[in-house]
Motif scaffolding. Sequence first.
Motif, PDB file in Angstrom:
ATOM      1  N   MET A   1      28.147  32.195  50.701  1.00  0.00           N
ATOM      2  CA  MET A   1      29.285  32.872  50.127  1.00  0.00           C
ATOM      3  C   MET A   1      29.160  33.560  49.105  1.00  0.00           C
ATOM      4  O   MET A   1      28.053  33.266  48.320  1.00  0.00           O
ATOM      5  CB  MET A   1      30.247  31.485  49.819  1.00  0.00           C
ATOM      6  CG  MET A   1      30.458  30.665  51.088  1.00  0.00           C
ATOM      7  SD  MET A   1      31.765  31.212  52.296  1.00  0.00           S
ATOM      8  CE  MET A   1      33.080  30.864  51.152  1.00  0.00           C
ATOM      9  N   VAL A   2      29.846  34.476  48.870  1.00  0.00           N
ATOM     10  CA  VAL A   2      29.742  35.622  47.672  1.00  0.00           C
ATOM     11  C   VAL A   2      30.591  34.546  46.288  1.00  0.00           C
ATOM     12  O   VAL A   2      29.888  34.678  45.286  1.00  0.00           O
ATOM     13  CB  VAL A   2      30.637  36.580  47.709  1.00  0.00           C
ATOM     14  CG1 VAL A   2      30.374  37.702  46.598  1.00  0.00           C
ATOM     15  CG2 VAL A   2      29.816  37.486  48.641  1.00  0.00           C
ATOM     16  N   VAL A   3      31.884  33.887  46.689  1.00  0.00           N
ATOM     17  CA  VAL A   3      32.311  33.467  45.336  1.00  0.00           C
ATOM     18  C   VAL A   3      31.858  31.802  45.216  1.00  0.00           C
ATOM     19  O   VAL A   3      31.140  31.231  46.134  1.00  0.00           O
ATOM     20  CB  VAL A   3      33.849  33.351  45.818  1.00  0.00           C
ATOM     21  CG1 VAL A   3      34.533  34.811  45.809  1.00  0.00           C
ATOM     22  CG2 VAL A   3      34.222  32.411  46.906  1.00  0.00           C
TER      23      VAL A   3
ATOM     24  N   GLU B   1      37.503  33.624  52.757  1.00  0.00           N
ATOM     25  CA  GLU B   1      36.696  34.719  51.613  1.00  0.00           C
ATOM     26  C   GLU B   1      37.389  36.122  51.825  1.00  0.00           C
ATOM     27  O   GLU B   1      37.450  36.991  50.703  1.00  0.00           O
ATOM     28  CB  GLU B   1      35.200  34.361  51.567  1.00  0.00           C
ATOM     29  CG  GLU B   1      34.564  35.201  50.476  1.00  0.00           C
ATOM     30  CD  GLU B   1      32.987  34.829  50.366  1.00  0.00           C
ATOM     31  OE1 GLU B   1      32.384  34.721  49.324  1.00  0.00           O
ATOM     32  OE2 GLU B   1      32.423  35.115  51.495  1.00  0.00           O
ATOM     33  N   ASP B   2      37.460  36.464  52.938  1.00  0.00           N
ATOM     34  CA  ASP B   2      37.803  37.946  53.123  1.00  0.00           C
ATOM     35  C   ASP B   2      39.076  38.192  52.553  1.00  0.00           C
ATOM     36  O   ASP B   2      39.527  39.439  52.469  1.00  0.00           O
ATOM     37  CB  ASP B   2      37.748  38.312  54.707  1.00  0.00           C
ATOM     38  CG  ASP B   2      36.413  38.759  55.304  1.00  0.00           C
ATOM     39  OD1 ASP B   2      35.554  38.607  54.596  1.00  0.00           O
ATOM     40  OD2 ASP B   2      36.311  38.727  56.346  1.00  0.00           O
ATOM     41  N   ASP B   3      40.016  37.118  52.392  1.00  0.00           N
ATOM     42  CA  ASP B   3      41.301  37.444  51.660  1.00  0.00           C
ATOM     43  C   ASP B   3      41.242  37.570  50.361  1.00  0.00           C
ATOM     44  O   ASP B   3      42.198  37.609  49.665  1.00  0.00           O
ATOM     45  CB  ASP B   3      42.136  36.259  52.341  1.00  0.00           C
ATOM     46  CG  ASP B   3      42.593  36.308  53.698  1.00  0.00           C
ATOM     47  OD1 ASP B   3      42.905  37.330  54.333  1.00  0.00           O
ATOM     48  OD2 ASP B   3      42.736  35.170  54.333  1.00  0.00           O
ATOM     49  N   ILE B   4      40.065  37.116  49.694  1.00  0.00           N
ATOM     50  CA  ILE B   4      39.953  37.413  48.333  1.00  0.00           C
ATOM     51  C   ILE B   4      39.709  38.719  47.871  1.00  0.00           C
ATOM     52  O   ILE B   4      38.855  39.349  48.518  1.00  0.00           O
ATOM     53  CB  ILE B   4      39.020  36.574  47.860  1.00  0.00           C
ATOM     54  CG1 ILE B   4      39.403  35.078  47.921  1.00  0.00           C
ATOM     55  CG2 ILE B   4      38.599  36.843  46.349  1.00  0.00           C
ATOM     56  CD1 ILE B   4      38.173  34.185  47.456  1.00  0.00           C
ATOM     57  N   LEU B   5      40.548  39.372  46.983  1.00  0.00           N
ATOM     58  CA  LEU B   5      40.471  40.676  46.528  1.00  0.00           C
ATOM     59  C   LEU B   5      39.208  41.264  45.953  1.00  0.00           C
ATOM     60  O   LEU B   5      38.556  42.117  45.793  1.00  0.00           O
ATOM     61  CB  LEU B   5      41.909  41.221  46.047  1.00  0.00           C
ATOM     62  CG  LEU B   5      43.083  41.264  46.989  1.00  0.00           C
ATOM     63  CD1 LEU B   5      44.370  41.397  46.307  1.00  0.00           C
ATOM     64  CD2 LEU B   5      42.788  41.859  48.135  1.00  0.00           C
ATOM     65  N   CYS B   6      39.350  40.228  44.670  1.00  0.00           N
ATOM     66  CA  CYS B   6      38.526  40.294  43.640  1.00  0.00           C
ATOM     67  C   CYS B   6      37.906  39.285  42.637  1.00  0.00           C
ATOM     68  O   CYS B   6      39.042  38.281  42.766  1.00  0.00           O
ATOM     69  CB  CYS B   6      38.534  41.562  42.607  1.00  0.00           C
ATOM     70  SG  CYS B   6      39.841  41.622  41.742  1.00  0.00           S
ATOM     71  N   LYS B   7      37.068  39.236  41.909  1.00  0.00           N
ATOM     72  CA  LYS B   7      36.880  37.971  40.857  1.00  0.00           C
ATOM     73  C   LYS B   7      37.839  38.476  39.652  1.00  0.00           C
ATOM     74  O   LYS B   7      37.674  39.618  39.371  1.00  0.00           O
ATOM     75  CB  LYS B   7      35.587  37.917  40.597  1.00  0.00           C
ATOM     76  CG  LYS B   7      34.861  37.227  41.533  1.00  0.00           C
ATOM     77  CD  LYS B   7      33.237  36.930  41.237  1.00  0.00           C
ATOM     78  CE  LYS B   7      32.460  36.316  42.390  1.00  0.00           C
ATOM     79  NZ  LYS B   7      31.179  36.055  41.866  1.00  0.00           N
ATOM     80  N   ALA B   8      38.472  37.781  39.186  1.00  0.00           N
ATOM     81  CA  ALA B   8      39.443  38.182  37.677  1.00  0.00           C
ATOM     82  C   ALA B   8      38.486  38.091  36.287  1.00  0.00           C
ATOM     83  O   ALA B   8      37.390  37.183  36.578  1.00  0.00           O
ATOM     84  CB  ALA B   8      40.413  37.410  38.038  1.00  0.00           C
TER      85      ALA B   8
END
Length: 256
Positions: free
Chosen positions: A218-220, A249-256
């Motif tokens: 996982m990236v996040v 996880e693919d539905d996460i656009l970016c880290k804020a």
Amino acid sequence: PHQSPPTAKRRAGSLTSMQIQGAFKSGPRAGQARRCGRRAGVVVKAEAVTVPSAFSKVSPRGDRVLVKVAKEETQTRGGILLPASAQKKPTSGDVVALGDGRVNDEVRPFFLKEGDTVLYSKFGFMYTDMKVSGEDYILIREQDVIGIMPKSNAQADDIPELRPLADRVLVKVEDTADVTVGGVILPEAAKERPLLGTVVRTGPGRWDRDNKGERKAMVVKEGDKVLYFKYAGDDMQTPAGVKYIVLREDDILCKA
């Protein structure tokens, strides 16, 4: 009830998931199709499969798991009896059997185990409803299970303890503003759906097709603030009003 296929008669009181699906597809009422607004879209909602009374056991195959559905709540925690129209169909249950893990030309170990209480989507096209000896069960692929709840008959209070499966992420949603910059109080219907939240827990990752026997990392991570796709995920809320969402996880656009 549907007639069991000939091959099932040789197994003493046991049906495999593949045999059940074969019987289901060949039945006179295999399902009902409902056309959507989209031009070519068809949503199929299958009727529950009733296993003949001669069979008391179902053995899943492949990456499927057999889940005994939780009982419907007939009263509130305060003791108020609910009318039938207000009783919600459960979307959780206990895993009672696992398949052999064989998918195509490989065998994948299960993350789930017997006895786990799992949460799944309220949309029935992701699993097969079944009745075995008068009890409600579902047959579902492990990858379609949302996550593992901390205990049997889990309630909404237990949502923060949910352990997501595959590449899913449990996110605590940040509330949207109730007042505009100009001081106008917004009604609930006028508020934008939240798109920002904090990662509470991540799943073990999905299977890596290019690296057999391994899961993609996982990236996040827990604690990350993330922006996510507006219409993604499964929304949840505790009795205290705290909002959560389970995302891929693919539905996460970016880290804020």
